[in-house]
Scaffold this motif. Structure first.
Motif, PDB file in Angstrom:
ATOM      1  N   LEU A  79       0.818  -1.215   0.000  1.00 28.74           N
ATOM      2  CA  LEU A  79       0.000   0.000   0.000  1.00 28.74           C
ATOM      3  C   LEU A  79       0.852   1.266   0.000  1.00 28.74           C
ATOM      4  O   LEU A  79       0.470   2.288  -0.594  1.00 28.74           O
ATOM      5  N   LYS A  80       1.991   1.221   0.654  1.00 27.05           N
ATOM      6  CA  LYS A  80       2.898   2.373   0.618  1.00 27.05           C
ATOM      7  C   LYS A  80       3.373   2.629  -0.807  1.00 27.05           C
ATOM      8  O   LYS A  80       3.481   3.785  -1.237  1.00 27.05           O
TER       9      LYS A  80
ATOM     10  N   CYS B 284       1.668   1.847  -3.432  1.00 26.29           N
ATOM     11  CA  CYS B 284       0.489   2.369  -4.129  1.00 26.29           C
ATOM     12  C   CYS B 284       0.310   3.863  -3.873  1.00 26.29           C
ATOM     13  O   CYS B 284      -0.082   4.625  -4.768  1.00 26.29           O
ATOM     14  N   SER B 285       0.596   4.281  -2.643  1.00 25.11           N
ATOM     15  CA  SER B 285       0.400   5.692  -2.283  1.00 25.11           C
ATOM     16  C   SER B 285       1.382   6.600  -3.021  1.00 25.11           C
ATOM     17  O   SER B 285       1.162   7.810  -3.115  1.00 25.11           O
ATOM     18  N   LYS B 286       2.466   6.025  -3.549  1.00 27.90           N
ATOM     19  CA  LYS B 286       3.454   6.808  -4.302  1.00 27.90           C
ATOM     20  C   LYS B 286       3.095   6.904  -5.781  1.00 27.90           C
ATOM     21  O   LYS B 286       3.772   7.630  -6.526  1.00 27.90           O
TER      22      LYS B 286
ATOM     23  N   PHE C  59      -4.823   2.295   6.682  1.00 29.26           N
ATOM     24  CA  PHE C  59      -3.878   2.990   5.808  1.00 29.26           C
ATOM     25  C   PHE C  59      -4.601   3.609   4.610  1.00 29.26           C
ATOM     26  O   PHE C  59      -4.325   4.756   4.228  1.00 29.26           O
ATOM     27  N   ALA C  60      -5.516   2.853   4.008  1.00 30.41           N
ATOM     28  CA  ALA C  60      -6.244   3.343   2.836  1.00 30.41           C
ATOM     29  C   ALA C  60      -7.073   4.578   3.179  1.00 30.41           C
ATOM     30  O   ALA C  60      -7.123   5.536   2.404  1.00 30.41           O
ATOM     31  N   LYS C  61      -7.685   4.562   4.343  1.00 29.85           N
ATOM     32  CA  LYS C  61      -8.492   5.716   4.758  1.00 29.85           C
ATOM     33  C   LYS C  61      -7.612   6.934   4.979  1.00 29.85           C
ATOM     34  O   LYS C  61      -7.937   8.050   4.544  1.00 29.85           O
ATOM     35  N   GLU C  62      -6.472   6.741   5.634  1.00 33.18           N
ATOM     36  CA  GLU C  62      -5.571   7.855   5.931  1.00 33.18           C
ATOM     37  C   GLU C  62      -4.952   8.446   4.667  1.00 33.18           C
ATOM     38  O   GLU C  62      -4.650   9.648   4.620  1.00 33.18           O
ATOM     39  N   HIS C  63      -4.769   7.618   3.637  1.00 34.38           N
ATOM     40  CA  HIS C  63      -4.111   8.081   2.411  1.00 34.38           C
ATOM     41  C   HIS C  63      -5.067   8.194   1.231  1.00 34.38           C
ATOM     42  O   HIS C  63      -4.639   8.361   0.085  1.00 34.38           O
ATOM     43  N   GLU C  64      -6.359   8.095   1.517  1.00 34.61           N
ATOM     44  CA  GLU C  64      -7.415   8.283   0.504  1.00 34.61           C
ATOM     45  C   GLU C  64      -7.218   7.371  -0.699  1.00 34.61           C
ATOM     46  O   GLU C  64      -7.290   7.786  -1.856  1.00 34.61           O
ATOM     47  N   LEU C  65      -6.971   6.101  -0.406  1.00 33.94           N
ATOM     48  CA  LEU C  65      -6.851   5.094  -1.460  1.00 33.94           C
ATOM     49  C   LEU C  65      -8.177   4.362  -1.616  1.00 33.94           C
ATOM     50  O   LEU C  65      -8.854   4.071  -0.627  1.00 33.94           O
TER      51      LEU C  65
END
Length: 259
Positions: free
Chosen positions: A112-113, A115-117, A178-184
């Protein structure tokens, strides 16, 4: 969200049982696939992927390590979607935290990290498990309906030493947070026991154990195709699914559905 022949997606743990079917069906639907494996030098574990229709033109293999942060960056960069299936499956462990829980949770977060990039990512589909839903001590009577409100209880899993169930539960909790915090845009899929023809030559742990404990007795008792017997079990018990159907519905639609 259908493929126009230009969509690039990533499948983690691509040499695995479910993941191999995901790769096969994505290629059939016209996607270009970045597939991660532990080692591209282990030809026995990747030969079936390279033999798939469309692999020569639209399949790219990447080495990635669940426990190494940034290991998935190159495979995920430029992708519109990620199908995360890589997770340890061990029947017996001496150190649950080190062998199962840590790799499952940290591996999911590492993906997920990455993905966030990648600003190109539209949706992530994680293969979770029904194990992360039903192990909470509640009675499973015939009238019970298990839905999105059900979660396995980590305390209950620890007390009963259900380490694999605990690893899937904690990994999903961490992923959703994590997805909620990073809007994924994250979707989790919860299959039960998945069976059916493997694409790879070598059986994985799940296939091997199920073959020994269920399929061999079934085939010894009857000359019929073992899948006929399994379909009977599906109808009576539920919780089983054939690999190809598990991928077609709901994994790929979970990515392609815009709602």
């Amino acid at each position: 969200m259908g493929s126009t022949g230009e969509e690039l997606v990533c499948v983690t743990g691509a040499s695995g049982y479910i993941a191999s079917w995901i790769v096969k069906l994505l290629l059939q639907r016209g996607y270009t696939v970045n597939a991660t494996v532990r080692s591209i030098r282990d030809t026995k574990k990747i030969a079936h992927l390279l033999a798939l229709d469309g692999a020569d033109e639209r399949l790219h293999l990447f080495e990635a390590d669940l426990l190494e942060e940034g290991s998935f960056d190159s495979a995920i960069q430029g992708c519109q979607g990620v199908f995360h299936t890589a997770s340890p499956v061990l029947v017996s462990v001496s150190d649950p935290q080190t062998e199962l829980i840590g790799p499952a949770v940290n591996g999911t977060l590492n993906v997920l990290k990455s993905c966030s990039k990648a600003p190109s990512i539209k949706r992530i589909v994680i293969t979770s498990s029904i194990s992360s839903m039903i192990f909470n001590g509640k009675p499973l009577t015939p009238d019970v309906v298990i839905d999105e409100s059900w979660y396995s209880d980590p305390v209950y899993c620890k007390e009963t030493k259900l380490w694999y169930k605990l690893s899937k539960t904690l990994a999903e909790e961490a992923a959703l947070k994590f997805a909620k915090e990073h809007e994924l845009d994250l979707v989790t899929i919860h299959p039960g026991f998945v069976i059916g023809p493997p694409l790879q030559e070598a059986l994985n742990i799940t296939d091997s154990n199920f073959t020994k404990t269920a399929l061999l007795p079934m085939t010894k008792a009857s000359d019929s195709d073992f899948r006929d017997g399994v379909r009977l079990q599906i109808g009576k018990a539920g919780g089983f699914g054939e690999a190809a159907e598990t991928v077609k519905a709901p994994k790929i639609p979970a990515f392609e559905d815009d709602d």
